[in-house]
Each structure stands twice: as structure tokens, then as C-alpha cells.
Design a protein around this motif. Structure first.
Motif, PDB file in Angstrom:
ATOM      1  N   ALA A 338     -18.255  66.702 -13.166  1.00 36.66           N
ATOM      2  CA  ALA A 338     -17.611  66.807 -11.859  1.00 36.66           C
ATOM      3  C   ALA A 338     -17.019  68.199 -11.666  1.00 36.66           C
ATOM      4  O   ALA A 338     -16.711  68.905 -12.626  1.00 36.66           O
ATOM      5  CB  ALA A 338     -16.524  65.751 -11.722  1.00 36.66           C
ATOM      6  N   ALA A 339     -16.881  68.547 -10.386  1.00 39.63           N
ATOM      7  CA  ALA A 339     -16.173  69.776 -10.009  1.00 39.63           C
ATOM      8  C   ALA A 339     -15.008  69.354  -9.120  1.00 39.63           C
ATOM      9  O   ALA A 339     -15.204  68.889  -7.998  1.00 39.63           O
ATOM     10  CB  ALA A 339     -17.105  70.727  -9.266  1.00 39.63           C
ATOM     11  N   TYR A 340     -13.789  69.504  -9.647  1.00 38.00           N
ATOM     12  CA  TYR A 340     -12.593  69.072  -8.921  1.00 38.00           C
ATOM     13  C   TYR A 340     -11.986  70.261  -8.168  1.00 38.00           C
ATOM     14  O   TYR A 340     -11.601  71.257  -8.777  1.00 38.00           O
ATOM     15  CB  TYR A 340     -11.565  68.495  -9.883  1.00 38.00           C
ATOM     16  CG  TYR A 340     -11.985  67.186 -10.516  1.00 38.00           C
ATOM     17  CD1 TYR A 340     -11.763  65.976  -9.862  1.00 38.00           C
ATOM     18  CD2 TYR A 340     -12.598  67.165 -11.763  1.00 38.00           C
ATOM     19  CE1 TYR A 340     -12.143  64.770 -10.442  1.00 38.00           C
ATOM     20  CE2 TYR A 340     -12.992  65.968 -12.348  1.00 38.00           C
ATOM     21  CZ  TYR A 340     -12.761  64.773 -11.684  1.00 38.00           C
ATOM     22  OH  TYR A 340     -13.144  63.580 -12.255  1.00 38.00           O
ATOM     23  N   HIS A 341     -11.870  70.117  -6.857  1.00 35.28           N
ATOM     24  CA  HIS A 341     -11.259  71.157  -6.033  1.00 35.28           C
ATOM     25  C   HIS A 341      -9.775  70.842  -5.870  1.00 35.28           C
ATOM     26  O   HIS A 341      -9.404  69.706  -5.546  1.00 35.28           O
ATOM     27  CB  HIS A 341     -11.956  71.222  -4.670  1.00 35.28           C
ATOM     28  CG  HIS A 341     -13.404  71.576  -4.783  1.00 35.28           C
ATOM     29  ND1 HIS A 341     -14.396  70.652  -5.008  1.00 35.28           N
ATOM     30  CD2 HIS A 341     -14.032  72.791  -4.736  1.00 35.28           C
ATOM     31  CE1 HIS A 341     -15.574  71.256  -5.066  1.00 35.28           C
ATOM     32  NE2 HIS A 341     -15.371  72.560  -4.908  1.00 35.28           N
ATOM     33  N   HIS A 342      -8.927  71.838  -6.086  1.00 32.17           N
ATOM     34  CA  HIS A 342      -7.488  71.557  -6.204  1.00 32.17           C
ATOM     35  C   HIS A 342      -6.675  72.833  -5.954  1.00 32.17           C
ATOM     36  O   HIS A 342      -7.227  73.889  -5.632  1.00 32.17           O
ATOM     37  CB  HIS A 342      -7.184  71.019  -7.604  1.00 32.17           C
ATOM     38  CG  HIS A 342      -7.544  71.977  -8.689  1.00 32.17           C
ATOM     39  ND1 HIS A 342      -6.690  72.951  -9.146  1.00 32.17           N
ATOM     40  CD2 HIS A 342      -8.708  72.142  -9.393  1.00 32.17           C
ATOM     41  CE1 HIS A 342      -7.285  73.669 -10.077  1.00 32.17           C
ATOM     42  NE2 HIS A 342      -8.516  73.213 -10.256  1.00 32.17           N
TER      43      HIS A 342
END
Length: 520
Positions: A338-342
Motif C-alpha cells: 500500500a501507499a498511504y497518503h498522509h
């Protein structure tokens, strides 16, 4: 050049001494300083490099099959603009070129090297999705001493993107480097191979650019350098304060254990204990027969130094977390692909901790000027006004009050809270800023002014003790400090310029830090 890699046990087989093992987990403030000053070489841990490789593989797979900010899209307000597949190869370099717009003065080598050390370690924490050779290239530069040209301004505390884009372009072979020992002036080559020790140019694409610049590594490196120097100066100030206590026959009951057990703030308790240790005082010192209650500069020393130590501890905790953090946006997690944008890059904790630390230090410096004023007062020293010699109307160290006051004014200006700043950027998408970057620069700049304030007090305290012909037990820490100061500071007490005296005293403070840390 190939950076050394060690196994998970950290075994190092080379003949080099004092390496700093980079593993993305255990980097300390003092390690950053050693790498920045070239007093240690970086060593990469194999399991950390494995994390980097796994993150790199995962990031490419994720970006190939879905929308990932900065890899398959633009950045900032351009986040909804997709990058066509045929343009992906050039997207990374275009991103670096457009963002490498830092302005202002070139930063000194040690600040850039601190940046390199922090960024290398952060990448080893995993989560960036950056090609592993970028990490080894950073370490090669640290080992050789070569460093990219980085300009001062470009960050508002939401990522040092301009500075890191300059470093990224340097690694790609498009931005100048400086050689180890360079003054930072004059024509650096734009070709890394034209500068001794610069790593070979890296091939970068859309999967590398944002992954490299999504960090506050410059701010954190500067914060580490400032914290290390100012913590040492804070410790040295207590030794100077102890000399001033002796110079005015100050009461030691203000440092008594029962006083601080009754109000047990951690920093104040420790400062009081150290004062007793420095002076050789008992836990329950006998109250003096003479004056009752010294001025605040002596009586409130634990209550003012203590919070500064607490603030230093709090800042070190924040910096330690950040220099070992995978705060990348997006965060790549190979475990769930996953690529978590934050918003983990936002440096509110750091900005507030830096502001708190500077404010606490300003209180300590102000207390030093209070003691300096007392040292000039015959009521407390039983000596001539301003510790003058016996010539009529001599001014002695009078001017030191003015000089210290001027330096304190500079320190007070640097202590204005940077976290009060505000910015709305990128077409309103980024509508808040921590200004941690400004806080770090202010904290670094505070070092010189703080050092001079305390240097003025030291010159006066030593002169007073000379005039009184008072020598504490040389086995006591305060006795060792005085012997050291007597060997360095000019004994001529005639009216004369005191600039060189204060310069020598300010430099001496680093050796006083060692006395404070060794204790009794």
C-alpha cells in the motif's frame, strides 16, 4: 567507493575507529554531529538496506498499477494531474529541477553533511520506496567529505523540498558539489566527477524524486547541531554560575536537597544536585551568618536552569524520533503493498520544541547577566566597583554589562517563536505551516550570542576570584574549572580592551562542559 555494510549484529571489520552505524532505528543527536563534523564514518546495516530494497520494489509495483502521489501524479495543487506513462521517465527529473529553487546564502558544509546523515538514516527506516543506490551514494559523500551546494531558504516546515531537490539533482549529476574543506565560495563544478569524493551520478526516474525530497532532513540536521552545542553551553553555564557563587560568597542553602525534594521538578532537582557537587556542598548546607537571601541570579539558578534542561530533553526526544522515522508521503508498506497518503511530514512537534528550548535558554542567559551585574557591585564582592584596579575612577569590567546586554538582545530576538508563522501555499491546498525550518535556523544562530553572554560572566567571575585571592579545593569540580580559567584568561586587571578576554572565555566553555559532565 563502496559504503561498508555490516550484519544485523553490527560487526565492523575495517580498521576505522568510531563508526556510526546507520540502521534507520538508533541514530542519536550526537551521531549526527559526529558525521556532520567528519569525526566518524557511516556504516550501513544489512537488514536496513534490505528494508530499503523491499520498499523500492513495492513502490514500483504500486505505482505501476495505481495512482500514487508524486510518482504517477503531479504534486501540491497538481496532485490530480496524472503523468502519462510515456512521460514517467522524465517526470522525476522535472520534479527535482522545478523544486531545486532554494535561495539565499550557501549553507556551511557541516549543516549539509548533517542533512545527508539524517536523510540516509530516514531512508533506512523503510517506507520511502527509493532505489537503494541513493542511500549508498549519500554515505559515500559523507565518507569522502564532498557535499552538494544547498541554499538557505526554501522550507516553511512542511518538508525541506527545495534543499533536498538540490541534493537530488547533485546526486543525478545536474547540480554542483563542493570538496571537503571548501569554504563554499566560488565556482563549484556542475559535474560530480569534477569534485573529489562526489559519488557517481545516479539514474533517477519518477519513482525517485518525491521519494527523496519528502523529508525535513535539513531542519532536523540543523536542530541536532544546535541542540548539541547549546546543551553543552547550558551545562558550562552552571559551572560559571558556581564560580560566581564563590566570588560573592553566595549562600548554598538555595541548592539544599530538602528545598528541591519539596518541589520535585526533574530539571531543578538535578541542577541543584549538580550545584552541590560542583561546590562540594552538603545536601543540607548550613545557612550563612551574614546576608539573608542572595539575588535571584544565585538563589533561583536551579529554578531557571532546570526548565532549560527539561526543554533540551524534550527537544532531543522529538529529534530522535524524527531522524529515525519513515515520515515519507506517501508511505510505502511492502507488507500490505500500500501507499498511504498522509501529513506525517508536518513538523509541529519540532517547531514547538525548538521554540520552547530557545525561550528557556534566554531565561538562563538573562540570569547570567544578572550575576554579572552583581559581580560589579561592591556590596556583594567587597571589592572596588566594576572589579577595577586601584587607579582612580577605573572602569574595570564595566563595559561587559553593556556587551552582554547587547548579545542578550540578539538572543532574545532569535527566541521569538517561529511557530507563530503562517502560510497558505500551492493554491490553498497547503494552508498551514509549522515554520520548524525557521525555528532550527534561529536556534543555530542563538549559539554564538548565548556563548558570548556567558563568556562575559566568566571573565568577571575569574577577575573577582583573583582579586579576592580565593582558591577553592582543586579536587572539586569548581576548583578544576578555576585553575583552567586562570591558565587561559589574562591576569592584567588594568583598564584595557576586553574583547580578547571574552573571546577566550567563550571558547573555554566547551572545556567547562567536560567538567560538568565528569562531576566530582
Amino acid at each position: 567507493m563502496s559504503s561498508q555494510i555490516v550484519d544485523a549484529a553490527g560487526a565492523v571489520s575495517s580498521g576505522h575507529t568510531g563508526p556510526v552505524v546507520l540502521d534507520g532505528i538508533g541514530l542519536r543527536v550526537e551521531d549526527v554531529v559526529r558525521l556532520a563534523d567528519g569525526r566518524a564514518r557511516p556504516v550501513l546495516r544489512a537488514d536496513a538496506m534490505k528494508r530499503v530494497a523491499e520498499s523500492w520494489d513495492a513502490a514500483r509495483q504500486i505505482a505501476a498499477t495505481g495512482r500514487v502521489y508524486g510518482r504517477s501524479t503531479g504534486v501540491g495543487a497538481n496532485r490530480n494531474e496524472d503523468v502519462p506513462t510515456e512521460a514517467a521517465a522524465e517526470h522525476g527529473l522535472r520534479l527535482l529541477r522545478s523544486h531545486a529553487g532554494a535561495i539565499g546564502e550557501e549553507l556551511p558544509a557541516r549543516e549539509v553533511r548533517a542533512l545527508l546523515a539524517v536523510r540516509a538514516n530516514q531512508l533506512l527506516a523503510g517506507g520511502a520506496g527509493l532505489r537503494p543506490t541513493m542511500v549508498t551514494a549519500l554515505c559515500e559523500a559523507l565518507e569522502s567529505g564532498a557535499y552538494p551546494v544547498v541554499n538557505e531558504f526554501g522550507s516553511v516546515g512542511t518538508g525541506d523540498i527545495a534543499a533536498l531537490a538540490q541534493v537530488g539533482l547533485a546526486l543525478a549529476g545536474e547540480h554542483p558539489w563542493r570538496e571537503a574543506g571548501s569554504s563554499g565560495a566560488g565556482g563549484a563544478s556542475g559535474e560530480p566527477r569534477g569534485v573529489a569524493g562526489a559519488p557517481e551520478p545516479q539514474h533517477l526516474d519518477n519513482n525517485d524524486a518525491l521519494a527523496f525530497i519528502s523529508s525535513n532532513a535539513l531542519t532536523l540536521g540543523q536542530a541536532a547541531l544546535a541542540l548539541h552545542e547549546l546543551r553543552g553551553l547550558l551545562e558550562a553555564t552552571q559551572v560559571v554560575g558556581a564560580l560566581s557563587v564563590l566570588a560573592v560568597d553566595g549562600a548554598q542553602e538555595a541548592y539544599a536537597a530538602p528545598v528541591h525534594t519539596a518541589r520535585p521538578h526533574r530539571g531543578s532537582v538535578e541542577v541543584a544536585r549538580r550545584m552541590r557537587e560542583l561546590l562540594g556542598a552538603a545536601d543540607r548546607p548550613t545557612p550563612p551568618l551574614g546576608r539573608l537571601q542572595d539575588p535571584y541570579g544565585f538563589r533561583c539558578l536551579p529554578q531557571i536552569h532546570g526548565p532549560a534542561h527539561d526543554a533540551a530533553d524534550a527537544l532531543e526526544e522529538v529529534v530522535a524520533i524524527e531522524i529515525n522515522a519513515a515520515a515519507e508521503n506517501p508511505l510505502i508498506t511492502p507488507e500490505d503493498m500500500a501507499a498511504y497518503h498522509h501529513g506525517g511530514f508536518y513538523q509541529a512537534q519540532l517547531a514547538l520544541a525548538l521554540d520552547h528550548f530557545r525561550l528557556a535558554l534566554t531565561q538562563v542567559a538573562r540570569l547570567s547577566t544578572s550575576r554579572l551585574s552583581t559581580l560589579n557591585e561592591p556590596v556583594y564582592t567587597r571589592l572596588r566597583p566594576f572589579l577595577a584596579d586601584h587607579e582612580p575612577a577605573s572602569s574595570g569590567v564595566m563595559i561587559l554589562e553593556y556587551a552582554a546586554g547587547a548579545a542578550l538582545g540578539e538572543l532574545r530576538a532569535f527566541s521569538a517563536p517561529a511557530s507563530l508563522g503562517h502560510a497558505v501555499l500551492s493554491r490553498g491546498v497547503e494552508e498551514q505551516a509549522s515554520f520548524a525550518s525557521l525555528a532550527a535556523r534561529q536556534t543555530l544562530r542563538a549559539c554564538g550570542a548565548y556563548r558570548l553572554v556567558v563568556g562575559c560572566e566568566l571573565v568577571a567571575a575569574v577577575r573577582a576570584l583573583r582579586q579576592r585571592e580565593f582558591r577553592p579545593d582543586p579536587d572539586l569540580p569548581v576548583g578544576r574549572a578555576l585553575e583552567l580559567a586562570l591558565s587561559v584568561l589574562n591576569e592584567d586587571q588594568a583598564d584595557r580592551p576586553l574583547t580578547d578576554d571574552v573571546t577566550a572565555a567563550a571558547a573555554l566553555l566547551d572545556r567547562f562542559t567536560d567538567i560538568w559532565r565528569r562531576g566530582g
